[in-house]
Design a protein around this motif. Structure first.
Motif, PDB file in Angstrom:
ATOM      1  N   SER A 218       0.830  -1.203   0.000  1.00 49.92           N
ATOM      2  CA  SER A 218       0.000   0.000   0.000  1.00 49.92           C
ATOM      3  C   SER A 218       0.869   1.259   0.000  1.00 49.92           C
ATOM      4  O   SER A 218       1.701   1.440  -0.897  1.00 49.92           O
ATOM      5  N   MET A 219       0.739   2.139   0.990  1.00 51.46           N
ATOM      6  CA  MET A 219       1.577   3.332   1.049  1.00 51.46           C
ATOM      7  C   MET A 219       3.052   2.969   1.098  1.00 51.46           C
ATOM      8  O   MET A 219       3.910   3.674   0.558  1.00 51.46           O
ATOM      9  N   GLY A 220       3.377   1.838   1.744  1.00 46.63           N
ATOM     10  CA  GLY A 220       4.764   1.383   1.779  1.00 46.63           C
ATOM     11  C   GLY A 220       5.290   1.061   0.393  1.00 46.63           C
ATOM     12  O   GLY A 220       6.485   1.226   0.109  1.00 46.63           O
ATOM     13  N   GLY A 221       4.409   0.602  -0.503  1.00 50.51           N
ATOM     14  CA  GLY A 221       4.811   0.386  -1.889  1.00 50.51           C
ATOM     15  C   GLY A 221       5.138   1.693  -2.584  1.00 50.51           C
ATOM     16  O   GLY A 221       6.091   1.777  -3.364  1.00 50.51           O
ATOM     17  N   ARG A 222       4.338   2.711  -2.287  1.00 48.46           N
ATOM     18  CA  ARG A 222       4.619   4.048  -2.867  1.00 48.46           C
ATOM     19  C   ARG A 222       5.954   4.579  -2.346  1.00 48.46           C
ATOM     20  O   ARG A 222       6.739   5.178  -3.101  1.00 48.46           O
ATOM     21  N   VAL A 223       6.238   4.371  -1.056  1.00 45.06           N
ATOM     22  CA  VAL A 223       7.516   4.792  -0.479  1.00 45.06           C
ATOM     23  C   VAL A 223       8.665   4.046  -1.156  1.00 45.06           C
ATOM     24  O   VAL A 223       9.715   4.620  -1.466  1.00 45.06           O
ATOM     25  N   ALA A 224       8.475   2.746  -1.397  1.00 44.03           N
ATOM     26  CA  ALA A 224       9.518   1.949  -2.046  1.00 44.03           C
ATOM     27  C   ALA A 224       9.810   2.469  -3.450  1.00 44.03           C
ATOM     28  O   ALA A 224      10.976   2.577  -3.867  1.00 44.03           O
ATOM     29  N   ILE A 225       8.759   2.798  -4.202  1.00 41.62           N
ATOM     30  CA  ILE A 225       8.947   3.344  -5.552  1.00 41.62           C
ATOM     31  C   ILE A 225       9.740   4.644  -5.493  1.00 41.62           C
ATOM     32  O   ILE A 225      10.687   4.856  -6.256  1.00 41.62           O
ATOM     33  N   GLU A 226       9.354   5.518  -4.559  1.00 44.07           N
ATOM     34  CA  GLU A 226      10.051   6.802  -4.448  1.00 44.07           C
ATOM     35  C   GLU A 226      11.494   6.593  -4.015  1.00 44.07           C
ATOM     36  O   GLU A 226      12.400   7.310  -4.471  1.00 44.07           O
ATOM     37  N   GLY A 227      11.720   5.615  -3.146  1.00 41.04           N
ATOM     38  CA  GLY A 227      13.084   5.313  -2.737  1.00 41.04           C
ATOM     39  C   GLY A 227      13.944   4.906  -3.915  1.00 41.04           C
ATOM     40  O   GLY A 227      15.116   5.298  -4.019  1.00 41.04           O
ATOM     41  N   ALA A 228      13.368   4.117  -4.828  1.00 40.47           N
ATOM     42  CA  ALA A 228      14.115   3.671  -6.005  1.00 40.47           C
ATOM     43  C   ALA A 228      14.308   4.804  -7.004  1.00 40.47           C
ATOM     44  O   ALA A 228      15.333   4.859  -7.703  1.00 40.47           O
ATOM     45  N   LEU A 229      13.358   5.718  -7.116  1.00 35.34           N
ATOM     46  CA  LEU A 229      13.524   6.877  -7.990  1.00 35.34           C
ATOM     47  C   LEU A 229      14.569   7.842  -7.423  1.00 35.34           C
ATOM     48  O   LEU A 229      15.340   8.454  -8.161  1.00 35.34           O
ATOM     49  N   HIS A 230      14.583   7.958  -6.096  1.00 38.82           N
ATOM     50  CA  HIS A 230      15.484   8.893  -5.419  1.00 38.82           C
ATOM     51  C   HIS A 230      16.924   8.387  -5.413  1.00 38.82           C
ATOM     52  O   HIS A 230      17.865   9.167  -5.637  1.00 38.82           O
TER      53      HIS A 230
END
Length: 400
Positions: A218-230
């Motif tokens: 859920s939101m943790g998946g969104r955080v993971a995506i942003e972590g990989a983009l960052h």
């Protein structure tokens, strides 16, 4: 139904548990302990002890205190095995031998508090670090390639326990409480994806991980995506259980939500336990797949955090950012998603009412090389609802 142990075995375990508690009482708690709490040990029948902790000092009283911060309910043998380090508390909780009411995070600390120094590496350890200036509580288990688990909105690292237990067989698994949730710090600020990506980068530094795979729900998946983009060089692979994307439709309330400040949550807001349980059950395609004690423990933990002003503000701030995130444009989620280079596995629930599986087609257009799988008869939390299938997929992807 589990077969009941003979009465002689129960009495033997009870005496051994009593000796274990008394020995810990004589030795005191670890120097790192800063807790002040009462822990009731209910031997599955009303008899038991209450352990009071104040820093390194501990006292023991007969009886189960109904006002204890957390109550651990199990037969004497199970509690003895957990305290002596011959059984994992997480495993006992997941297979139903151990139940928890009250402070779930406190119960997850019990192994370390009672000195299981010789426990197998796979068994969970409750730890804390300061990352990006924020106290961060996390669980760690296992050895091997590092994997970081990121929970969803309103949840804690306990929502990732099935994944932690499964992968800890051959991975170093790290499951933090995200800032704003659980036992981690709750600053008054905007809880957007960029903030979480910067925190995640600092957290990896503090736990000594140069590069890890990320698994988020859920939101943790969104955080993971942003972590990989960052920081793409720090992320090996992404496994995303029903990740929350930017909404494309139903954006008619954006201006209203912009006006509503999360600081309004300073005002007390009572949420009945039954209502929380009902809300959690709506996340599942078939709620009966989970035992009622799991719902009770999750509801207790949500209410405990949500009853604090900072917990409420963090919850509404994070929820607000999820809804307000722009879908398109230079800073829009879906346009930025096209720049994701980390190998990614998206797992959706066919009957997910919160993040519909229809988002899979948008992901496939943005990331044609990513793997996207829809699980039939599954809701929003596949790691709990269909753990065998979800973890089989995750393991296979991480091993590629």
């Amino acid at each position: 139904m589990a077969q009941q142990a003979p009465q002689t075995d129960i009495e033997s375990a009870r005496r051994a548990l009593d000796e274990t508690l008394m020995e810990r009482l004589r030795r005191g708690l670890p120097a790192t302990s800063h807790l002040k709490a009462a822990i009731a040990l209910d031997l599955d029948g009303g008899q038991g002890w209450t352990v009071s902790i104040d820093g390194r000092r501990m006292s023991l009283a007969a009886g189960v205190d109904p006002g204890a911060d957390t109550t651990v309910i199990a037969d004497p043998t199970t509690i003895l095995e957990v305290f002596s380090g011959t059984s994992s508390g997480v495993e006992a909780f997941l297979d139903g031998r151990l139940r928890v009411r009250g402070n779930l995070a406190l119960s997850l600390r019990l192994g370390g508090l009672f000195g299981n120094d010789d426990a197998p590496p796979r068994f969970e350890r409750a730890l804390e670090v300061r990352a990006a200036g924020l106290n961060t509580f996390y669980l760690e288990a296992g050895t091997g390639p590092p994997v970081v688990l990121l929970h969803g909105l309103g949840a804690t690292n306990a929502s990732m326990l099935p994944t932690l237990w499964d992968l800890s067989r051959d991975h170093r698994v790290i499951a933090p409480d995200l800032p704003g949730f659980g036992e981690s710090s709750k600053p008054i600020r905007s809880y957007d994806a960029a903030f979480y990506a910067q925190w995640l980068d600092a957290f990896l530094d503090e736990v000594g991980v140069e590069r890890a795979s990320l698994i988020g729900n859920s939101m943790g998946g969104r955080v993971a995506i942003e972590g990989a983009l960052h920081a793409p060089d720090r992320v090996h692979r992404l496994v995303l259980f029903a990740p929350s994307p930017a909404f494309i439709k139903k954006r008619q309330f954006v201006e209203l939500v912009r006006v509503l400040r999360p600081e309004m949550a300073l005002l007390p807001l009572r949420v009945p336990h039954k209502q929380v349980v009902r809300s959690i059950k709506r996340l599942f395609a078939q709620p009966g797949r989970l035992a009622d004690p799991w719902y009770d423990a999750a509801a207790d933990e949500f209410i405990r955090i949500f009853s604090t002003p900072r917990g409420r503000i963090a919850f509404f701030s994070a929820a607000r950012q999820i809804y307000l995130e722009e879908p398109h444009g230079e800073t829009g989620f879906w346009d930025r998603l096209r720049g994701l280079t980390t190998p990614s596995l998206f797992i959706w629930g066919q009957r997910d009412k919160l993040v519909p599986a229809g988002f899979a087609r948008h992901v496939e257009r943005a990331l044609p090389d990513a793997t996207s799988i829809v699980l039939e008869d599954c809701g929003h939390v596949p790691q709990y609802e269909l753990p065998d299938k979800a973890h089989e997929l995750a393991r296979g992807f991480l091993a590629d």
